[in-house]
Design an enzyme around this catalytic site. Structure first.
Site, PDB file in Angstrom:
ATOM      1  N   CYS A 137      -4.351   3.560   0.234  1.00 21.16           N
ATOM      2  CA  CYS A 137      -3.867   4.304  -0.932  1.00 21.16           C
ATOM      3  C   CYS A 137      -5.043   4.933  -1.680  1.00 21.16           C
ATOM      4  O   CYS A 137      -5.762   4.242  -2.409  1.00 21.16           O
ATOM      5  CB  CYS A 137      -3.093   3.362  -1.846  1.00 21.16           C
ATOM      6  SG  CYS A 137      -2.585   4.122  -3.389  1.00 21.16           S
ATOM      7  N   CYS A 140      -4.887   4.789  -5.472  1.00 14.98           N
ATOM      8  CA  CYS A 140      -5.161   3.450  -6.028  1.00 14.98           C
ATOM      9  C   CYS A 140      -6.655   3.141  -5.998  1.00 14.98           C
ATOM     10  O   CYS A 140      -7.201   2.579  -6.943  1.00 14.98           O
ATOM     11  CB  CYS A 140      -4.460   2.351  -5.235  1.00 14.98           C
ATOM     12  SG  CYS A 140      -2.773   2.688  -4.780  1.00 14.98           S
ATOM     13  N   ASP A 141      -7.338   3.466  -4.908  1.00 17.20           N
ATOM     14  CA  ASP A 141      -8.673   2.917  -4.667  1.00 17.20           C
ATOM     15  C   ASP A 141      -9.810   3.931  -4.600  1.00 17.20           C
ATOM     16  O   ASP A 141     -10.975   3.536  -4.527  1.00 17.20           O
ATOM     17  CB  ASP A 141      -8.662   2.118  -3.343  1.00 17.20           C
ATOM     18  CG  ASP A 141      -7.691   0.949  -3.397  1.00 17.20           C
ATOM     19  OD1 ASP A 141      -7.505   0.401  -4.496  1.00 17.20           O
ATOM     20  OD2 ASP A 141      -7.127   0.602  -2.349  1.00 17.20           O
TER      21      ASP A 141
END
Ligand code: NAP
Length: 313
Positions: A137, A140-141
């Site tokens: 993701c 997300c990261d």
């Protein structure tokens, strides 16, 4: 077999399942939600801050959002069971759903909202460095790899979208794809090719993720035509090779699309079996958002209500 016939069973407990449960609960149907033993709450349980779910201007943690949805469903009479469904039998009017503890539940209607799982590469080092150099993701990261070399695997729209997004963070972004042609739309490919930060390694696959005790550092990449291998620097590898809809337990009883999603009738959530409805990522391989899944969960609840009303009128 449980000695009680349910009106409606919801299989799965992501935003689609819980939204369906809230609607059906409020309508007085006392739905049984079979939420899953390993991953109740679905993919949002592995997410940190969710900033694009309407109603939370400060953002909300994924697990908190799912806990609130569960509470809201229970408040209106939903019964939540933390088991996995292992098989179903949709052949007769009473639909049968069996869980991993061997209990079979009978119901007039069923909503399938089991979501999908990210596909993994299945190579050495992938699991070991997951969360410290391997991610599924970018939104997300990506932030964690500011100023570092990033790699992306895949040739679809997701891979290109992630690669373009990751140029905000990485010192470089290298997209690795197993073929020379891309599945992604032309506009995404053109945009990536125009971006100086993005490099391409095609006809190639990742054979291994390497690193030290703390984090990932590089990949072994193999050209599938020549067989030659090279080491590619990679602090963050983003795997974007698609999702697999969770339909194994259906054992072929619902019609599926080529990509493995459940076939529904037009804009409705009606599946190929009367009285069985489907919603969320198990149907939708395109949008895959918590809010779009929740919207479809609402539609499944309304479709199921119409079906039950007609059945009992
Ligand atoms: P996808 O279109 O199925 O693409 C998956 C990619 O991963 C393919 O290029 C495939 O290679 C590759 N792949 C699959 N298994 C692999 C493996 N084991 N090792 C290496 N590579 C592998 O999936 P997606 O990109 O997640 O897109 C899903 C859907 O969402 C699509 O309909 C897409 O258009 C849509 N989407 C749209 C947008 C947008 O419009 N902004 C953004 C994201 C997603 P091959 O090509 O060789 O099969």
């Amino acid at each position: 077999m449980e000695n009680k016939l349910r009106k409606v069973i919801i299989i799965g407990s992501g935003p689609a399942g819980y939204t369906a449960a809230i609607y059906l609960g409020r309508a007085g149907y006392k739905p049984l939600v079979i939420a899953g033993a390993l991953t109740p709450g679905g993919q949002l349980m592995n997410t940190t801050e969710v900033e694009n779910y309407p109603g939370f201007p400060e953002g909300i943690l994924g697990p908190d959002l799912m806990e609130s949805m569960q509470k809201q469903a229970e408040k209106f009479g939903a019964e939540v069971l933390l088991n996995d469904v292992t098989s179903v039998d949709f052949k007769s009017a009473v639909k049968l759903v069996t869980t991993d503890d061997g209990i079979t539940y009978g119901s007039d209607a069923v909503i399938v909202s089991t979501g999908s799982q990210v596909r993994k590469l299945g190579v050495p080092g992938e699991l070991e460095y997951s969360g410290r150099g391997v991610s599924y993701c970018a939104t997300c990261d990506g932030f964690f790899f500011r100023g570092k070399p990033i790699t992306v695997v895949g040739g679809g729209d997701s891979a290109f979208e992630e690669a373009l997004f990751l140029t905000r963070f990485g010192s470089s972004v290298t997209l690795i794809h197993r073929r020379n042609e891309f599945r992604a739309s032309k506009i995404m490919v053109d945009r990536a090719k125009e971006n100086e930060k993005i490099k391409f390694i095609t006809n190639s696959v990742v054979d291994e993720v390497h690193g030290n005790d703390v984090e990932a550092t590089s990949l072994t990449v193999r050209n599938v035509i020549t067989g030659e291998t090279q080491e590619v620097e990679s602090a963050g590898l983003f795997v974007a090779i698609g999702h697999t809809p969770a339909t194994k337990f259906l054992n072929g009883q619902l019609k599926l699309n080529e990509d493995g999603t459940i076939v529904v009738d037009g804009a409705t959530t009606r599946t190929s079996v009367e009285g069985v409805f489907a919603a969320g990522d198990v149907v939708d391989n395109m949008y895959r958002q918590a809010i779009s899944a929740a919207g479809m969960g609402c539609r499944a609840a309304l479709d199921a209500q119409t079906y039950l009303n007609e059945k009992y009128s």
